[in-house]
Design a protein around this motif. Structure first.
Motif, PDB file in Angstrom:
ATOM      1  N   ALA A   1       3.807  11.620   1.749  1.00 54.08           N
ATOM      2  CA  ALA A   1       3.692  10.249   1.252  1.00 54.08           C
ATOM      3  C   ALA A   1       4.239   9.223   2.247  1.00 54.08           C
ATOM      4  O   ALA A   1       4.275   8.034   1.938  1.00 54.08           O
ATOM      5  N   ALA A   2       4.638   9.672   3.414  1.00 54.21           N
ATOM      6  CA  ALA A   2       5.213   8.757   4.409  1.00 54.21           C
ATOM      7  C   ALA A   2       4.118   7.917   5.062  1.00 54.21           C
ATOM      8  O   ALA A   2       2.957   8.326   5.144  1.00 54.21           O
TER       9      ALA A   2
ATOM     10  N   ALA B   1       0.828  -1.197   0.000  1.00 53.81           N
ATOM     11  CA  ALA B   1       0.000   0.000   0.000  1.00 53.81           C
ATOM     12  C   ALA B   1       0.870   1.257   0.000  1.00 53.81           C
ATOM     13  O   ALA B   1       2.004   1.255   0.492  1.00 53.81           O
ATOM     14  N   LYS B   2       0.317   2.320  -0.547  1.00 54.51           N
ATOM     15  CA  LYS B   2       0.950   3.630  -0.514  1.00 54.51           C
ATOM     16  C   LYS B   2       0.041   4.580   0.269  1.00 54.51           C
ATOM     17  O   LYS B   2      -1.134   4.282   0.513  1.00 54.51           O
ATOM     18  N   TYR B   3       0.604   5.740   0.625  1.00 52.23           N
ATOM     19  CA  TYR B   3      -0.128   6.641   1.509  1.00 52.23           C
ATOM     20  C   TYR B   3      -0.015   8.078   1.014  1.00 52.23           C
ATOM     21  O   TYR B   3       0.985   8.472   0.406  1.00 52.23           O
ATOM     22  N   LEU B   4      -1.072   8.837   1.295  1.00 54.16           N
ATOM     23  CA  LEU B   4      -1.072  10.254   0.963  1.00 54.16           C
ATOM     24  C   LEU B   4      -1.799  11.003   2.071  1.00 54.16           C
ATOM     25  O   LEU B   4      -2.972  10.735   2.352  1.00 54.16           O
ATOM     26  N   TRP B   5      -1.095  11.945   2.702  1.00 59.84           N
ATOM     27  CA  TRP B   5      -1.659  12.768   3.771  1.00 59.84           C
ATOM     28  C   TRP B   5      -2.028  14.144   3.225  1.00 59.84           C
ATOM     29  O   TRP B   5      -1.273  14.738   2.465  1.00 59.84           O
ATOM     30  N   THR B   6      -3.193  14.627   3.637  1.00 64.68           N
ATOM     31  CA  THR B   6      -3.641  15.976   3.274  1.00 64.68           C
ATOM     32  C   THR B   6      -4.139  16.660   4.538  1.00 64.68           C
ATOM     33  O   THR B   6      -4.966  16.102   5.270  1.00 64.68           O
TER      34      THR B   6
ATOM     35  N   VAL C   1      -7.421  16.292   8.990  1.00 64.41           N
ATOM     36  CA  VAL C   1      -6.266  15.467   8.627  1.00 64.41           C
ATOM     37  C   VAL C   1      -6.804  14.230   7.907  1.00 64.41           C
ATOM     38  O   VAL C   1      -7.512  13.413   8.494  1.00 64.41           O
ATOM     39  N   LYS C   2      -6.468  14.110   6.623  1.00 59.50           N
ATOM     40  CA  LYS C   2      -6.995  13.015   5.792  1.00 59.50           C
ATOM     41  C   LYS C   2      -5.867  12.079   5.375  1.00 59.50           C
ATOM     42  O   LYS C   2      -4.804  12.524   4.955  1.00 59.50           O
ATOM     43  N   LEU C   3      -6.127  10.788   5.509  1.00 57.05           N
ATOM     44  CA  LEU C   3      -5.202   9.761   5.048  1.00 57.05           C
ATOM     45  C   LEU C   3      -5.858   8.971   3.931  1.00 57.05           C
ATOM     46  O   LEU C   3      -6.966   8.444   4.091  1.00 57.05           O
ATOM     47  N   LYS C   4      -5.158   8.896   2.809  1.00 54.80           N
ATOM     48  CA  LYS C   4      -5.572   8.023   1.703  1.00 54.80           C
ATOM     49  C   LYS C   4      -4.604   6.841   1.657  1.00 54.80           C
ATOM     50  O   LYS C   4      -3.402   7.025   1.481  1.00 54.80           O
ATOM     51  N   THR C   5      -5.136   5.644   1.838  1.00 56.17           N
ATOM     52  CA  THR C   5      -4.355   4.416   1.713  1.00 56.17           C
ATOM     53  C   THR C   5      -4.768   3.756   0.415  1.00 56.17           C
ATOM     54  O   THR C   5      -5.952   3.453   0.216  1.00 56.17           O
ATOM     55  N   TYR C   6      -3.817   3.531  -0.485  1.00 60.44           N
ATOM     56  CA  TYR C   6      -4.212   3.081  -1.822  1.00 60.44           C
ATOM     57  C   TYR C   6      -3.227   2.071  -2.404  1.00 60.44           C
ATOM     58  O   TYR C   6      -2.051   2.023  -2.039  1.00 60.44           O
ATOM     59  N   ILE C   7      -3.763   1.243  -3.274  1.00 59.06           N
ATOM     60  CA  ILE C   7      -2.973   0.317  -4.073  1.00 59.06           C
ATOM     61  C   ILE C   7      -2.788   0.899  -5.471  1.00 59.06           C
ATOM     62  O   ILE C   7      -1.694   0.891  -6.022  1.00 59.06           O
TER      63      ILE C   7
END
Length: 297
Positions: free
Chosen positions: A172-173, A144-149, A188-194
């Motif tokens: 992206a950490a 998985a990868k991550y994106l914080w906003t 604070v939003k976290l997107k966890t994605y493939i």
């Protein structure tokens, strides 16, 4: 060949025949034959296991070592069960020999985005560095990868808002540490994605608190031995009001108070005296000074 090797439940997986039909074939006991891309290709698909997947398109049929029924050059697959599947493509034409290729498709559950602050009882004051623990689930087939906003979602009209700063890691950490330099309310939003079609998002609203902000109300001039009634108001940007107060009335009676409403005070001698109010909450202490403004005549 398939254009990817991993998919998520519910996502559309596209398989495309990109085979090259050009080449030379020399059957035993005869001359050479030349195959070209203009030669009519034939293809058939086979997927195993055949359950847990919905197929859009004609797979064709491969039996007895031959492509008996021509299928589509492109299929769309939607998997509704996690697991490992094999997709095999058979190709042939009226001149050339048979060829095949097999691809493995790993199908996984959609990731689940989740995170929390460590320690859980962090004060979330604007001068603090907040460390995040990423508890997302996912990535059985593909990491998985991550994106914080982080965006300001302030309704208290806090002034001088500035952007948070990543102390360690970045947007992206997996688990960055973040410093908030301004109080306020932040989403604070976290997107966890493939990939673009396989992801999950979660949003937490954080209140970043500040030290108390106080204002003193007291008349500027009054007479000796006359009682006056100082007053004060205290507030923070979206944070709790002060939990502790300390007044200082140098030269007055009484000369201190630990209440926001200190009651009546009097001065026995004329002069100019400072008045100070210390306010404290879990984020620290502020001092409001009304210095050298209170004249006693």
């Amino acid at each position: 060949s398939p254009d990817q090797s991993a998919a998520c439940i519910g996502a559309t997986f596209t398989a495309i025949n990109q085979s090259d039909f050009t080449g030379i074939v020399t059957p035993s006991g005869s001359g050479g034959f030349s195959c070209s891309s203009a030669t009519t290709p034939r293809q058939a698909w086979a997927i195993s296991p055949a359950t847990g997947v919905t197929i859009t398109g004609n797979t064709g049929a491969f039996t007895n070592g031959q492509v008996m029924q021509n299928g589509d050059a492109k299929l769309q697959l939607v998997f509704n069960q996690a697991g490992t599947y094999t997709l095999k493509l058979y190709i042939s034409d009226e001149k050339c020999t048979l060829d095949s290729i097999t691809k493995t498709i790993c199908v996984q559950e959609k990731p689940k985005a989740a995170f929390k602050i460590i320690p859980a009882d962090a004060s979330r004051c604007f001068a603090d560095t907040i460390t995040i623990q990423n508890t997302s689930a996912g990535g059985a087939c593909k990491a998985a990868k991550y994106l914080w906003t982080i965006t300001s979602n302030d309704t208290a009209q806090c002034t001088n808002l500035s952007s948070p700063v990543y102390i360690s890691g970045n947007a992206a950490a997996m688990a960055p540490s973040i410093a908030f330099s301004s109080p306020g309310t932040y989403a604070v939003k976290l997107k966890t994605y493939i990939d673009s079609s396989c992801y999950d998002e979660t949003v937490n609203n954080w209140i970043i608190k500040a030290i108390p902000q106080t204002s003193i109300s007291i008349q500027d001039t009054f007479c000796v031995e006359n009682s006056i009634l100082p007053a004060a108001d205290t507030a923070t940007c979206n944070g709790p009001k002060a939990a502790a107060f300390a007044w200082s009335f140098r030269g007055a009676m009484p000369d201190t108070s630990n209440s926001l409403a200190p009651g009546y005070i009097t001065y026995a001698q004329p002069g100019t005296y400072p008045v100070l109010l210390y306010s404290r909450n879990e984020c620290g202490q502020s001092v409001n000074k009304a210095t050298d403004r209170k004249s006693v005549v």
